[in-house]
Design a protein around this motif. Structure first.
Motif, PDB file in Angstrom:
ATOM      1  N   PRO A  46      -5.284 -48.928  62.514  1.00 27.74           N
ATOM      2  CA  PRO A  46      -3.894 -48.486  62.665  1.00 27.74           C
ATOM      3  C   PRO A  46      -2.978 -49.132  61.636  1.00 27.74           C
ATOM      4  O   PRO A  46      -3.054 -50.333  61.381  1.00 27.74           O
ATOM      5  CB  PRO A  46      -3.525 -48.940  64.083  1.00 27.74           C
ATOM      6  N   LYS A  85       7.987 -43.358  67.806  1.00 27.32           N
ATOM      7  CA  LYS A  85       7.274 -42.273  68.486  1.00 27.32           C
ATOM      8  C   LYS A  85       5.881 -42.022  67.935  1.00 27.32           C
ATOM      9  O   LYS A  85       4.919 -41.845  68.687  1.00 27.32           O
ATOM     10  CB  LYS A  85       8.113 -41.000  68.409  1.00 27.32           C
ATOM     11  N   ARG A  86       5.730 -41.991  66.607  1.00 24.74           N
ATOM     12  CA  ARG A  86       4.465 -41.549  66.009  1.00 24.74           C
ATOM     13  C   ARG A  86       3.334 -42.537  66.231  1.00 24.74           C
ATOM     14  O   ARG A  86       2.183 -42.120  66.444  1.00 24.74           O
ATOM     15  CB  ARG A  86       4.654 -41.293  64.500  1.00 24.74           C
ATOM     16  N   THR A  87       3.609 -43.824  66.181  1.00 21.17           N
ATOM     17  CA  THR A  87       2.520 -44.804  66.155  1.00 21.17           C
ATOM     18  C   THR A  87       2.491 -45.736  67.370  1.00 21.17           C
ATOM     19  O   THR A  87       1.784 -46.743  67.337  1.00 21.17           O
ATOM     20  CB  THR A  87       2.588 -45.656  64.873  1.00 21.17           C
ATOM     21  N   THR A  88       3.251 -45.414  68.410  1.00 16.79           N
ATOM     22  CA  THR A  88       3.165 -46.198  69.639  1.00 16.79           C
ATOM     23  C   THR A  88       3.270 -45.263  70.844  1.00 16.79           C
ATOM     24  O   THR A  88       3.540 -44.065  70.707  1.00 16.79           O
ATOM     25  CB  THR A  88       4.283 -47.261  69.756  1.00 16.79           C
ATOM     26  N   ASP A  89       3.121 -45.847  72.042  1.00 10.59           N
ATOM     27  CA  ASP A  89       3.247 -45.091  73.286  1.00 10.59           C
ATOM     28  C   ASP A  89       4.652 -45.211  73.877  1.00 10.59           C
ATOM     29  O   ASP A  89       4.835 -45.161  75.093  1.00 10.59           O
ATOM     30  CB  ASP A  89       2.197 -45.564  74.302  1.00 10.59           C
ATOM     31  N   SER A 117      -3.746 -47.146  70.167  1.00 13.88           N
ATOM     32  CA  SER A 117      -4.481 -46.069  70.829  1.00 13.88           C
ATOM     33  C   SER A 117      -4.353 -44.736  70.107  1.00 13.88           C
ATOM     34  O   SER A 117      -5.274 -43.917  70.134  1.00 13.88           O
ATOM     35  CB  SER A 117      -4.014 -45.921  72.279  1.00 13.88           C
ATOM     36  N   TRP A 118      -3.201 -44.476  69.475  1.00 17.36           N
ATOM     37  CA  TRP A 118      -3.024 -43.225  68.747  1.00 17.36           C
ATOM     38  C   TRP A 118      -4.068 -43.064  67.651  1.00 17.36           C
ATOM     39  O   TRP A 118      -4.460 -41.940  67.307  1.00 17.36           O
ATOM     40  CB  TRP A 118      -1.616 -43.167  68.127  1.00 17.36           C
TER      41      TRP A 118
END
Length: 288
Positions: A46, A85-89, A117-118
């Motif tokens: 990541p 938004k794109r790289t986390t929950d 997780s993404w």
């Protein structure tokens, strides 16, 4: 980094012919370009996480690139986008906090987020690191840091704060200055860094017209453009100028992640290649 280069500038400087040329051979006497792991080895782990730094080290890559932004309570964190938004929950953890801007969350809130997780289940639970944590991990592996100040207009004074953090961690000590470059898409931000700490090596992200290079050379040691916007002629033009530390301007180009493109830009004579797949680029380059 955002792949944003002003189209009119690119066309005026280069036209379209440069992009149609076959890959040239590396120029005689040219040094092998430095390979920089973009946001860590972000093809394999990541982006902008400690795991990405670890993967770059595992691959034997000395230089790591990262992005720095600031939280609501003034903590510097390593993240590319100006929102989470794109790289986390973040949508699941804070569903009512749209549009989930970094500047609207405290460091403690961001520390709760899953930033792995993404990318894949193996990285579940990875966190958004603070700049201090990221620097410590790079230092642990004896690597070097290409640090990008992101969106400085959103974070007044981030240049001073970033330099203070670097200084506190020993990165501005004379023996370590060769391990650090600070860059930005904002010319004002790069110039501010140079004025505050003239010894720090700096880079401007973009493809300025050749006619403007003499101005950039007063505060930037590097011109770092998208690989789609350059040619041998442009690289030669940049390198013909002497930067603020009395050495020719350098060119670190981005974001290259395949062997053919790596050989292409190496043939242009670039000084560095920023890549998501640093092992692929490294193995494609001719040995020195």
């Amino acid at each position: 980094m955002h792949a944003r280069v002003v189209a009119a500038t690119t066309t005026a400087v280069l036209g379209t012919a440069a992009l149609l040329l076959p890959a040239p051979h590396a120029r005689a006497g040219a040094e092998r370009p430095t390979v920089i792991a973009h946001r860590g080895a972000s093809a394999y782990a990541p982006e902008n996480t400690l795991a990405g730094v670890d993967k770059a080290a595992e691959l034997g890559i000395s230089w790591v690139e990262n992005d720095v932004q600031r939280t609501k309570d003034g903590e510097l964190v390593v993240l590319h986008d100006d929102n989470l938004k794109r790289t986390t929950d973040v949508e699941q953890v804070f569903p009512s906090r749209a549009p989930w801007k970094v500047k609207d969350f405290t460091a403690a809130e961001i520390a709760r987020l899953d930033a792995g997780s993404w990318f894949g289940p193996a990285y579940a639970g990875a966190r958004v690191p603070t700049l201090a944590q990221f620097m410590d991990r790079v230092d642990l592996h004896h690597q070097k840091l290409l640090l990008e100040i992101k969106n400085p207009d959103l974070y007044p004074g981030i240049e001073q704060q970033t330099l203070k953090a670097l200084d506190n961690d020993g990165w501005l000590d004379v023996p370590h200055l060769g391990r650090l470059i600070v860059q930005s898409f904002s010319a004002d931000s790069v110039r501010t860094v140079h004025e505050l700490k003239p010894a720090v090596k700096t880079g401007f992200l973009g493809t300025p017209p050749v006619a403007d290079l003499s101005w950039y050379a007063t505060f930037a040691d590097q011109i770092n453009p998208s690989y789609t916007s350059i040619s041998t002629g442009y690289v030669d033009s940049v390198q013909a100028f002497e930067g603020p530390h009395g050495r020719p301007l350098e060119v670190f180009t981005w974001t290259v992640s395949d062997a053919d493109t790596a050989r292409l830009v190496a043939g242009y004579g670039v000084d560095g290649i920023i890549t998501n797949s640093p092992d692929v680029v490294r193995d494609a380059l001719p040995e020195e």
